[in-house]
Design an enzyme around this catalytic site. Sequence first.
Site, PDB file in Angstrom:
ATOM      1  N   GLY A  78       9.374  11.349  10.158  1.00 17.31           N
ATOM      2  CA  GLY A  78       8.868  10.531  11.262  1.00 17.31           C
ATOM      3  C   GLY A  78       7.761   9.648  10.736  1.00 17.31           C
ATOM      4  O   GLY A  78       7.765   9.270   9.559  1.00 17.31           O
ATOM      5  N   LYS A 104       7.938  -1.737  -2.332  1.00 16.45           N
ATOM      6  CA  LYS A 104       7.445  -0.870  -1.252  1.00 16.45           C
ATOM      7  C   LYS A 104       8.605  -0.311  -0.414  1.00 16.45           C
ATOM      8  O   LYS A 104       8.657   0.881  -0.123  1.00 16.45           O
ATOM      9  CB  LYS A 104       6.475  -1.670  -0.369  1.00 16.45           C
ATOM     10  CG  LYS A 104       6.008  -0.946   0.870  1.00 16.45           C
ATOM     11  CD  LYS A 104       5.167   0.275   0.568  1.00 16.45           C
ATOM     12  CE  LYS A 104       4.959   1.089   1.828  1.00 16.45           C
ATOM     13  NZ  LYS A 104       4.224   2.324   1.590  1.00 16.45           N
ATOM     14  N   CYS A 131       5.984   4.784   9.105  1.00 16.75           N
ATOM     15  CA  CYS A 131       6.515   4.030   7.961  1.00 16.75           C
ATOM     16  C   CYS A 131       7.990   4.270   7.673  1.00 16.75           C
ATOM     17  O   CYS A 131       8.788   3.338   7.746  1.00 16.75           O
ATOM     18  CB  CYS A 131       5.688   4.341   6.717  1.00 16.75           C
ATOM     19  SG  CYS A 131       4.003   3.708   6.857  1.00 16.75           S
ATOM     20  N   ASN A 134       9.754   3.778  -0.170  1.00 13.45           N
ATOM     21  CA  ASN A 134       9.854   4.555   1.071  1.00 13.45           C
ATOM     22  C   ASN A 134      11.294   4.950   1.379  1.00 13.45           C
ATOM     23  O   ASN A 134      11.557   6.058   1.849  1.00 13.45           O
ATOM     24  CB  ASN A 134       9.264   3.762   2.244  1.00 13.45           C
ATOM     25  CG  ASN A 134       7.765   3.979   2.356  1.00 13.45           C
ATOM     26  OD1 ASN A 134       7.185   4.667   1.526  1.00 13.45           O
ATOM     27  ND2 ASN A 134       7.143   3.407   3.358  1.00 13.45           N
ATOM     28  N   LYS A 150      10.755   2.921  10.219  1.00  7.67           N
ATOM     29  CA  LYS A 150      10.852   1.470  10.367  1.00  7.67           C
ATOM     30  C   LYS A 150      11.175   0.801   9.031  1.00  7.67           C
ATOM     31  O   LYS A 150      11.866  -0.214   8.994  1.00  7.67           O
ATOM     32  CB  LYS A 150       9.571   0.907  10.983  1.00  7.67           C
ATOM     33  CG  LYS A 150       8.440   0.634  10.027  1.00  7.67           C
ATOM     34  CD  LYS A 150       7.307  -0.124  10.716  1.00  7.67           C
ATOM     35  CE  LYS A 150       6.053  -0.154   9.862  1.00  7.67           C
ATOM     36  NZ  LYS A 150       6.192  -0.689   8.518  1.00  7.67           N
ATOM     37  N   GLU A 152       0.841  -1.197   0.000  1.00  7.49           N
ATOM     38  CA  GLU A 152       0.000   0.000   0.000  1.00  7.49           C
ATOM     39  C   GLU A 152       0.877   1.248   0.000  1.00  7.49           C
ATOM     40  O   GLU A 152       1.804   1.336   0.781  1.00  7.49           O
ATOM     41  CB  GLU A 152      -0.924  -0.026   1.231  1.00  7.49           C
ATOM     42  CG  GLU A 152      -1.864   1.145   1.316  1.00  7.49           C
ATOM     43  CD  GLU A 152      -2.607   1.371   0.005  1.00  7.49           C
ATOM     44  OE1 GLU A 152      -3.266   0.458  -0.490  1.00  7.49           O
ATOM     45  OE2 GLU A 152      -2.498   2.486  -0.535  1.00  7.49           O
ATOM     46  N   PHE A 153       0.526   2.202  -0.857  1.00 10.84           N
ATOM     47  CA  PHE A 153       1.336   3.417  -0.973  1.00 10.84           C
ATOM     48  C   PHE A 153       0.612   4.667  -0.462  1.00 10.84           C
ATOM     49  O   PHE A 153       1.085   5.779  -0.678  1.00 10.84           O
ATOM     50  CB  PHE A 153       1.762   3.621  -2.432  1.00 10.84           C
ATOM     51  CG  PHE A 153       2.593   2.488  -2.971  1.00 10.84           C
ATOM     52  CD1 PHE A 153       3.962   2.431  -2.717  1.00 10.84           C
ATOM     53  CD2 PHE A 153       2.014   1.465  -3.696  1.00 10.84           C
ATOM     54  CE1 PHE A 153       4.741   1.374  -3.183  1.00 10.84           C
ATOM     55  CE2 PHE A 153       2.781   0.404  -4.179  1.00 10.84           C
ATOM     56  CZ  PHE A 153       4.145   0.357  -3.922  1.00 10.84           C
ATOM     57  N   LEU A 154      -0.552   4.494   0.176  1.00 13.57           N
ATOM     58  CA  LEU A 154      -1.298   5.683   0.611  1.00 13.57           C
ATOM     59  C   LEU A 154      -0.497   6.486   1.610  1.00 13.57           C
ATOM     60  O   LEU A 154       0.356   5.956   2.329  1.00 13.57           O
ATOM     61  CB  LEU A 154      -2.651   5.280   1.218  1.00 13.57           C
ATOM     62  CG  LEU A 154      -2.718   4.457   2.510  1.00 13.57           C
ATOM     63  CD1 LEU A 154      -2.416   5.263   3.762  1.00 13.57           C
ATOM     64  CD2 LEU A 154      -4.079   3.823   2.642  1.00 13.57           C
ATOM     65  N   ARG A 193       3.246   8.672  15.764  1.00 15.60           N
ATOM     66  CA  ARG A 193       4.294   7.647  15.841  1.00 15.60           C
ATOM     67  C   ARG A 193       5.613   8.200  15.277  1.00 15.60           C
ATOM     68  O   ARG A 193       5.643   8.716  14.169  1.00 15.60           O
ATOM     69  CB  ARG A 193       3.856   6.387  15.089  1.00 15.60           C
ATOM     70  CG  ARG A 193       2.721   5.658  15.810  1.00 15.60           C
ATOM     71  CD  ARG A 193       2.251   4.427  15.063  1.00 15.60           C
ATOM     72  NE  ARG A 193       1.371   4.743  13.955  1.00 15.60           N
ATOM     73  CZ  ARG A 193       0.726   3.825  13.226  1.00 15.60           C
ATOM     74  NH1 ARG A 193       0.896   2.544  13.483  1.00 15.60           N
ATOM     75  NH2 ARG A 193      -0.065   4.184  12.236  1.00 15.60           N
TER      76      ARG A 193
HETATM   77  N1  LIG Z   1       0.035   4.086   8.065  1.00 13.12           N
HETATM   78  C1  LIG Z   1       0.453   4.266   6.822  1.00 13.12           C
HETATM   79  O1  LIG Z   1       0.504   5.383   6.306  1.00 13.12           O
HETATM   80  C2  LIG Z   1       0.862   3.090   5.994  1.00 13.12           C
HETATM   81  C3  LIG Z   1       0.992   3.247   4.597  1.00 13.12           C
HETATM   82  C4  LIG Z   1       1.372   2.144   3.837  1.00 13.12           C
HETATM   83  C5  LIG Z   1       1.634   0.935   4.461  1.00 13.12           C
HETATM   84  N2  LIG Z   1       1.526   0.811   5.808  1.00 13.12           N
HETATM   85  C6  LIG Z   1       1.774  -0.514   6.416  1.00 13.12           C
HETATM   86  O2  LIG Z   1       0.523  -1.110   6.680  1.00 13.12           O
HETATM   87  C7  LIG Z   1       0.594  -1.905   7.881  1.00 13.12           C
HETATM   88  C8  LIG Z   1      -0.451  -1.437   8.869  1.00 13.12           C
HETATM   89  O3  LIG Z   1      -0.161  -0.099   9.220  1.00 13.12           O
HETATM   90  P1  LIG Z   1      -1.208   0.832  10.006  1.00 13.12           P
HETATM   91  O4  LIG Z   1      -0.596   2.180  10.077  1.00 13.12           O
HETATM   92  O5  LIG Z   1      -2.558   0.669   9.418  1.00 13.12           O
HETATM   93  O6  LIG Z   1      -1.164   0.130  11.446  1.00 13.12           O
HETATM   94  P2  LIG Z   1      -2.135   0.386  12.684  1.00 13.12           P
HETATM   95  O7  LIG Z   1      -1.315   0.096  13.879  1.00 13.12           O
HETATM   96  O8  LIG Z   1      -2.814   1.706  12.535  1.00 13.12           O
HETATM   97  O9  LIG Z   1      -3.263  -0.737  12.532  1.00 13.12           O
HETATM   98  C9  LIG Z   1      -3.073  -2.104  12.731  1.00 13.12           C
HETATM   99  C10 LIG Z   1      -4.351  -2.714  13.311  1.00 13.12           C
HETATM  100  O10 LIG Z   1      -4.178  -4.143  13.406  1.00 13.12           O
HETATM  101  C11 LIG Z   1      -4.840  -4.575  14.581  1.00 13.12           C
HETATM  102  N3  LIG Z   1      -4.342  -5.889  14.959  1.00 13.12           N
HETATM  103  C12 LIG Z   1      -3.171  -6.254  15.536  1.00 13.12           C
HETATM  104  N4  LIG Z   1      -3.106  -7.591  15.689  1.00 13.12           N
HETATM  105  C13 LIG Z   1      -4.262  -8.107  15.207  1.00 13.12           C
HETATM  106  C14 LIG Z   1      -4.784  -9.420  15.079  1.00 13.12           C
HETATM  107  N5  LIG Z   1      -4.090 -10.485  15.483  1.00 13.12           N
HETATM  108  N6  LIG Z   1      -6.004  -9.573  14.531  1.00 13.12           N
HETATM  109  C15 LIG Z   1      -6.719  -8.491  14.127  1.00 13.12           C
HETATM  110  N7  LIG Z   1      -6.273  -7.230  14.198  1.00 13.12           N
HETATM  111  C16 LIG Z   1      -5.058  -7.028  14.743  1.00 13.12           C
HETATM  112  C17 LIG Z   1      -4.548  -3.484  15.584  1.00 13.12           C
HETATM  113  O11 LIG Z   1      -5.474  -3.501  16.657  1.00 13.12           O
HETATM  114  C18 LIG Z   1      -4.685  -2.222  14.719  1.00 13.12           C
HETATM  115  O12 LIG Z   1      -6.021  -1.728  14.726  1.00 13.12           O
HETATM  116  C19 LIG Z   1       2.036  -1.760   8.367  1.00 13.12           C
HETATM  117  O13 LIG Z   1       2.787  -2.820   7.856  1.00 13.12           O
HETATM  118  C20 LIG Z   1       2.483  -0.465   7.738  1.00 13.12           C
HETATM  119  O14 LIG Z   1       3.873  -0.426   7.550  1.00 13.12           O
HETATM  120  C21 LIG Z   1       1.132   1.867   6.583  1.00 13.12           C
END
Ligand SMILES: NC(=O)c1ccc[n+]([C@@H]2O[C@H](COP(=O)([O-])OP(=O)(O)OC[C@H]3O[C@@H](n4cnc5c(N)ncnc54)[C@H](O)[C@@H]3O)[C@@H](O)[C@H]2O)c1
Length: 432
Positions: free
Chosen positions: A259, A206, A262, A210, A265, A150-152, A329
């Site tokens: 910061g 991905k 993403c 980043n 890490k 995901e690239f959002l 974060r």
């Molecule tokens: N935030 C961003 O801008 C972004 C953009 C692209 C990719 N990503 C990637 O996407 C992934 C998710 O990121 P995020 O920011 O949405 O994380 P987040 O922490 O906001 O959400 C993760 C969710 O997963 C839930 N969770 C944890 N363990 C679980 C389980 N066993 N069963 C069900 N739910 C569970 C948590 O309660 C939480 O609500 C990461 O790998 C991140 O690197 C994030």
Amino acid sequence: MKIAVVGTGYVGLVSGTCFAETGNSVVCIDNDKTKVTKMQAGEIPIYEPGLEMLFHRNIKQGRLTFTTDLAAGIADAEIIFLALPTPPGEDGSADLKYILGVADDLSKIITDYKVIVDKSTVPVGTADKVHAALAARLDTTLFDVVSNPEFLREGVAVEDFMRPDRVVIGTNSVRAEKVMRRLYEPFVRQGNPIIVMDEKSAEMTKYAANSFLATKISFMNEVANLCEKVGADVDMVRKGIGSDTRIGKRFLFPGVGYGGSCFPKDVQALYKTSKDNNYDFKILDAVMDVNSTQKLIIGNRIIDTLGKNNGKTVALWGLAFKPNTDDIREAPALYTIDLLLEAGYNIRVFDPEAMENIKAIYGDKLFYAKDQYEAVEGVHALAIMTEWNVFRTPDFNFMKSKMTGKMIFDGRNLFTVDQMVELGFEYSSIGR
Ligand SMILES: NC(=O)c1ccc[n+]([C@@H]2O[C@H](COP(=O)([O-])OP(=O)(O)OC[C@H]3O[C@@H](n4cnc5c(N)ncnc54)[C@H](O)[C@@H]3O)[C@@H](O)[C@H]2O)c1
């Protein structure tokens, strides 16, 4: 199509809601009971512009539901998205315990063909690991594993998701590719590409994206720091190089370091991948090093100018790691707050959306202002950490009348140096 999204955070909730918006039936699954209860009651757990309207519309029309029950949630789904956290482990590598834990759970409950999609940012080779976890109990004709990074961007996540620059699909399965193309067609009607490749290349894409962006930011921060030493103006340099189409205008703004959940890490994890494969990705090491210094630049400047342990008060405008999100974060503001608290400062903070999240960390150690003007009451200096639009044209005279000191440490170059001098502030910005 019937879709399940496991993990309802910034990525899962936006993806699930946007898939529902194009007519699919989506069940969002999360193991955080409080969060799910909130969403079932129609309450949105994150701040993301534009999401609320779609969230309510799709709940109302019955296409978007929420549960903590994985088995019930995936029962009818053709596609299961894993949008789970992949935080850094102790050694910097991405921790796959959430992804592999859910893959293991799925292996016990899947009974008909499903496409399992890694939406999380995961290291090269994870699709194979998810495949192995599922194959431990399931016949391999019952599933395919696809990498669909995901690239959002938080803050414009809905817009990014509804109109992506590209969709990357990593799979060698013709069947899964067909399903994924059918799902994404409505999002690329303007002709942006769906790029299909093998799983490993998708996973690498991905991290490379980043890490490249983080490199661009650290590069510009270094240019800015050198500009200060030689008396050049980084704003001019930015315009001078950004108009070169090979370089591009975006991601050239110097500041207080990157910061968020993403970049830090992901750069760390790609570096760890390189080490694990006997390769020393030297640029990434430098990018991380530059960023860790840059994040402290404003805090250190304040301490160098105002001293330590003398009961002075500083205001911080902006706490989120970037504007239009409540996400704190790895936000540079946190590093600044820690530094200043340790140096004995009183701190007054304001952010349009991130106040609750900051309060949850710092409790009564900070003063939480109701707006940007209350934040500057009686302060010796103001530090600007996030470029929220609301900070761009403040009432400077009103600010001056409230502040005890005249110093502004602008980590986002919101104002021109001339204007600040004219207004009688002592103004310090980045690279100018
Ligand atoms: N935030 C961003 O801008 C972004 C953009 C692209 C990719 N990503 C990637 O996407 C992934 C998710 O990121 P995020 O920011 O949405 O994380 P987040 O922490 O906001 O959400 C993760 C969710 O997963 C839930 N969770 C944890 N363990 C679980 C389980 N066993 N069963 C069900 N739910 C569970 C948590 O309660 C939480 O609500 C990461 O790998 C991140 O690197 C994030």
